[in-house]
Design an enzyme around this catalytic site. Structure first.
Site, PDB file in Angstrom:
ATOM      1  N   CYS A  23       0.808  -1.220   0.000  1.00  0.00           N
ATOM      2  CA  CYS A  23       0.000   0.000   0.000  1.00  0.00           C
ATOM      3  C   CYS A  23       0.839   1.267   0.000  1.00  0.00           C
ATOM      4  CB  CYS A  23      -0.971   0.003   1.187  1.00  0.00           C
ATOM      5  SG  CYS A  23      -0.210  -0.243   2.804  1.00  0.00           S
ATOM      6  N   HIS A  79      -1.756   0.400   7.313  1.00  0.00           N
ATOM      7  CA  HIS A  79      -2.368   0.700   6.027  1.00  0.00           C
ATOM      8  C   HIS A  79      -1.987   2.117   5.651  1.00  0.00           C
ATOM      9  CE1 HIS A  79      -4.888   0.127   2.627  1.00  0.00           C
ATOM     10  NE2 HIS A  79      -5.818   0.990   2.982  1.00  0.00           N
ATOM     11  N   ASP A  97      -8.192   5.534  -1.412  1.00  0.00           N
ATOM     12  CA  ASP A  97      -7.781   4.256  -0.843  1.00  0.00           C
ATOM     13  C   ASP A  97      -7.999   3.176  -1.896  1.00  0.00           C
ATOM     14  OD1 ASP A  97      -7.305   1.935   0.548  1.00  0.00           O
ATOM     15  OD2 ASP A  97      -8.762   2.303   2.141  1.00  0.00           O
TER      16      ASP A  97
END
Length: 219
Positions: A23, A79, A97
């Site tokens: 990520c 994250h 996201d």
């Protein structure tokens, strides 16, 4: 409709590079694409990279594509997302996201209520904290040689992206751990904190109750 909004509406999530479980690199290139496509300021001044984690490396987030549950919950170790601060009147700040099943991008308020769910009572070991880094600083300083994705004998635990690892402008090859090591903040939102995000290499750390207020206070 502003020019940035019209370009934003023409961008689809498939236009962005995405490697599962990487990520931080996904967001690095997402920020660059938002800048070059005209959705964000060319220098990224309206973009902020947000690392979400805690000391225990256990953070629940809902509506995640990697989940096998109906509510989309995943217990990540950390994250990373991008938040775009919007300056046009009542236009909501946006969360980008790539791992979320919510609309892409999502207004910050709805993302917080749906994905972070601050009203959901969590045990203390699952509390989420947020390291907010100004994107122009992140794009200059971040580096990852992906060592965190190798086991003790050097094999990949998850296949890496096909492109070369990200190297910082100063030549650093790995500092991901400096970004995702997050402890509970010992400060409250104030003018200094809101200004520090524009100067500190590792940004500032806030808790979930401060997130929306923070973006309303930064200039």
């Amino acid at each position: 409709m502003s020019t940035s909004e019209s370009v934003q509406n023409s961008l689809d999530i498939s236009d962005f590079d995405h490697t599962p479980y990487y990520c931080e690199e996904n967001v690095y290139f997402l920020c660059k694409k938002l800048c070059t496509s005209g959705v964000a300021d060319a220098g990224g001044s309206d973009l902020f990279v947000v690392f979400i984690s805690n000391e225990n490396k256990q953070i629940p987030l809902w509506h995640q594509k990697a989940s096998k549950r109906a509510d989309g919950i995943v217990l990540w170790d950390y994250h990373v997302v991008c938040i775009q601060k919007r300056r046009e009147g009542d236009t909501p700040h946006l969360v980008w996201d790539l791992d979320s099943s919510l609309p892409f991008p999502s207004p910050l308020t709805s993302y917080v209520s749906e994905t972070i769910r601050p009203s959901f009572q969590l045990f203390s070991e699952y509390q989420r904290f947020f390291r907010i880094v100004h994107a122009p600083i992140f794009l200059r300083c971040f580096a990852s040689d992906r060592r965190h994705m190798k086991d003790s004998v050097g094999n990949w635990t998850v296949e890496p992206p096909v492109y070369e690892p990200i190297v910082a402008e100063d030549g650093a090859v790995h500092n991901l751990n400096e970004y995702n090591e997050i402890r509970a903040p010992d400060n409250t939102i104030n003018a200094n904190l809101s200004n520090e995000v524009f100067t500190q290499r590792l940004g500032v750390v806030i808790d979930v109750g401060q997130l929306e207020e923070f973006f309303s206070q930064i200039p």
